[in-house]
Scaffold this motif. Sequence first.
Motif, short mmCIF file in Angstrom:
data_model
loop_
_atom_site.label_atom_id
_atom_site.label_comp_id
_atom_site.label_asym_id
_atom_site.label_seq_id
_atom_site.Cartn_x
_atom_site.Cartn_y
_atom_site.Cartn_z
N LEU A 399 4.33 -1.27 3.93
CA LEU A 399 4.35 0.14 3.56
C LEU A 399 3.33 0.93 4.36
O LEU A 399 3.60 2.06 4.78
N THR A 400 2.15 0.37 4.60
CA THR A 400 1.16 1.08 5.41
C THR A 400 1.69 1.33 6.81
O THR A 400 1.54 2.43 7.36
N GLU A 401 2.31 0.34 7.39
CA GLU A 401 2.92 0.51 8.71
C GLU A 401 3.94 1.65 8.68
O GLU A 401 3.97 2.49 9.59
N ALA A 402 4.75 1.70 7.63
CA ALA A 402 5.76 2.74 7.52
C ALA A 402 5.12 4.12 7.32
O ALA A 402 5.60 5.13 7.86
N LEU A 403 4.04 4.19 6.55
CA LEU A 403 3.34 5.47 6.37
C LEU A 403 2.73 5.95 7.68
O LEU A 403 2.78 7.14 8.00
N ILE A 404 2.15 5.03 8.44
CA ILE A 404 1.56 5.41 9.73
C ILE A 404 2.64 5.94 10.66
O ILE A 404 2.47 6.98 11.31
N ALA A 405 3.78 5.24 10.71
CA ALA A 405 4.87 5.67 11.58
C ALA A 405 5.37 7.06 11.17
O ALA A 405 5.63 7.93 12.02
N ARG A 406 5.50 7.27 9.86
CA ARG A 406 6.00 8.56 9.38
C ARG A 406 5.01 9.68 9.70
O ARG A 406 5.42 10.82 10.01
N SER A 407 3.73 9.39 9.64
CA SER A 407 2.72 10.44 9.85
C SER A 407 2.69 10.96 11.27
O SER A 407 2.26 12.09 11.51
N GLY A 408 3.14 10.13 12.23
CA GLY A 408 3.06 10.52 13.62
C GLY A 408 1.67 10.38 14.21
O GLY A 408 1.45 10.70 15.38
N LEU A 409 0.72 9.88 13.42
CA LEU A 409 -0.65 9.70 13.89
C LEU A 409 -0.82 8.34 14.56
O LEU A 409 -0.12 7.37 14.24
N ALA A 410 -1.78 8.25 15.45
CA ALA A 410 -2.16 6.95 15.98
C ALA A 410 -2.72 6.11 14.84
O ALA A 410 -3.38 6.64 13.93
N PRO A 411 -2.49 4.79 14.86
CA PRO A 411 -2.95 3.96 13.74
C PRO A 411 -4.43 4.13 13.43
O PRO A 411 -4.82 4.19 12.26
N ARG A 412 -5.28 4.21 14.45
CA ARG A 412 -6.72 4.36 14.19
C ARG A 412 -7.03 5.70 13.56
O ARG A 412 -7.94 5.81 12.72
N VAL A 413 -6.30 6.74 13.92
CA VAL A 413 -6.53 8.06 13.33
C VAL A 413 -6.11 8.05 11.86
O VAL A 413 -6.82 8.57 10.99
N TRP A 414 -4.94 7.46 11.58
CA TRP A 414 -4.49 7.36 10.19
C TRP A 414 -5.50 6.57 9.36
O TRP A 414 -5.86 6.99 8.25
N LEU A 415 -5.94 5.44 9.90
CA LEU A 415 -6.90 4.60 9.19
C LEU A 415 -8.20 5.35 8.93
O LEU A 415 -8.76 5.28 7.82
N ARG A 416 -8.68 6.09 9.92
CA ARG A 416 -9.95 6.80 9.74
C ARG A 416 -9.83 7.86 8.65
O ARG A 416 -10.77 8.05 7.86
N ARG A 417 -8.71 8.55 8.58
CA ARG A 417 -8.54 9.54 7.50
C ARG A 417 -8.59 8.86 6.13
O ARG A 417 -9.19 9.39 5.19
N TYR A 418 -7.97 7.70 6.05
CA TYR A 418 -8.02 6.94 4.79
C TYR A 418 -9.44 6.51 4.47
O TYR A 418 -9.92 6.67 3.33
N LEU A 419 -10.16 5.99 5.44
CA LEU A 419 -11.53 5.52 5.20
C LEU A 419 -12.46 6.67 4.83
O LEU A 419 -13.34 6.51 3.97
N ASP A 420 -12.29 7.81 5.46
CA ASP A 420 -13.12 8.96 5.10
C ASP A 420 -12.91 9.36 3.65
O ASP A 420 -13.84 9.83 2.97
N ALA A 421 -11.69 9.18 3.16
CA ALA A 421 -11.39 9.56 1.78
C ALA A 421 -11.77 8.49 0.78
O ALA A 421 -12.13 8.80 -0.36
N TYR A 422 -11.72 7.22 1.18
CA TYR A 422 -11.95 6.10 0.27
C TYR A 422 -13.33 5.46 0.44
O TYR A 422 -14.09 5.32 -0.52
#
Length: 610
Positions: A399-422
């Motif tokens: 599901l995380t892979e699918a969310l990253i693909a849907r977001s259009g963000l680079a995986p590291r950018v998507w991950l960093r947004r999650y880490l900043d929030a969590y």
Amino acid sequence: MTPELWERATRHLIRKALAEFSHERLLTPKPIMNAGPCSYAVAGDDPAVEYRFKADLLALDHWVVDAASITRHRAGGQAGDQGGELPLDALEFFLDLRDTLGLRPEILPVYLEEISATLASAAYKLAHPRATAAELARGGGFQDIETAMTEGHPCFVANNGRLGFGSTEFLAYAPEAAPPVHLRWLAAHRERAAFHAGAGLDYERLLHEELGPDTLRRFTAVLTDLGLDPADYLLIPVHPWQWEHKLSVTFASEVAQRRLVPLGESPDTYLAQQSIRTFFNTTAPHRHYVKTALSVLNMGFMRGLSAAYMEATPAINDWLADLVERDAVLRAARFSVIRERAAVGYRHPQYEAATEPGSPYRKMLAALWRESPVPTLAPGQRLATMAALLHTDPDGASLTEALIARSGLAPRVWLRRYLDAYLVPVVHSLYAYGLAYMPHGENAILVLDADGAVDRVVFKDLAEEIVVMDPAVELPEEAARIRAEVPRGMWALSVFTDVFDCFLRFLAATLHTRGVLAEEDFWETVAQCVRDYQESNPHLSERFEEFDLFAERFDLSCLNRLQLRDNRQMVDLADPVSALQLHGTLANPIARHRKGGRVPAHSHGTSGDR
């Protein structure tokens, strides 16, 4: 229940057991010579029996075991015994390794029962597949995602025991079965019941908002028709299983003497959450969650609720919500908590006289109301339990892979947004207040934007699972129970264990094995998040040094060892530190990314520290 589904469930569970027991140093896989790379064997208590498998070893001693490769063998012994390959059987696995795993005779049969129930749950999920990971990423609603979860707790092997549920009750109350549930209600005499609410809320307002005038009139009529004064009673929501199997029998004297009066069901439908005793209101999602007592043994605890603990629950939540609201760093991260706004509990004097504090007999009748996160959503946002980030569908898609693909963000950018929030709120709470949460996947809710990126994170389940370790932090008298004396050298374990080892380890492995993000890049992103936080809060620099999240190694805290030692009560909640099972250390995957850039990688091998 078919041979094919049972075999798949069995293979999956043994895969997890080999991985997590090896991670916790209960098992020591040995490389198999001349069997190709990444081939290992684990010997049973009887060295003639062994399990063979292929696996990759990642950071934090994370074993990625190939389930399809697992085989069980017995070497030839007596004359005529040729040995050979044996069928895989989960119960036999634990019998083969009972001494190695430390399963004492009084623990073993109960643990086998939990394993059987976990397998039955897994087989049910395989037989009733829901939306794919891609479908959930595209438009899965909050409860669609909640009920799609298949794994349960990522660390615990026996994580869906629910001892007490029969097959009919499984279908009626298990979150994976996803049936609508109507809560039962009791009127409890005020001589033995107590209600406590947070600031700005009282009993009458809560009940009016949760039940509505028609249901309140119906419940009131039950009491008046019996010649009872409704003003003498408090209303308590009850899990239907708890009424049928416990209260109607164990509290029969209270019912007979009308200290407890059954009122019937409320009209709203609810859906059981992954925690099984908490319900989300599907009729009116803006209304509160309801958490109920449930005397079912699941993952190391009887899942009751303490009437004594309920007294302080709203005050603890109000204190934490106020702290979060006043803190500039937490506000900047848009971090929030959903409060347990009110609680009600019933004390049975005879059972209390017969037991010590903490006994399941003191946790049979209580409930709390927790805020819903739904009213806080902005247009286009949706919710997902954080546990969903570890979810893979029956085809292995993440599901995380699918969310990253849907977001259009680079995986590291998507991950960093999650880490900043969590991660930032967890780390800041540790450094600023000596405050630790239990921030596992089921206790955190992600707020996703329309494209599937994490916008912010909401924490829940607060009163029983937070701890203030810093004696200098002022607490109101009502919240004093959340203070604990924890050696300062163990404070950072609240991040190392609960975040790095018990959640991010699995997320990193999923993204790495799916080819989405290499584990080195994953942990470098985690390190950058921590470094950026520290650089922006120099006033806490002394604490950064004392509680060093870039330390070379940290203690390995083992969860399965707790359950294998005592699967009826793993931890004394009044003294959780004393129960920790620490065995060796782990190499910290962000240590080499301390300020100054990368340094040569440390080996992730498993020798030398077992």
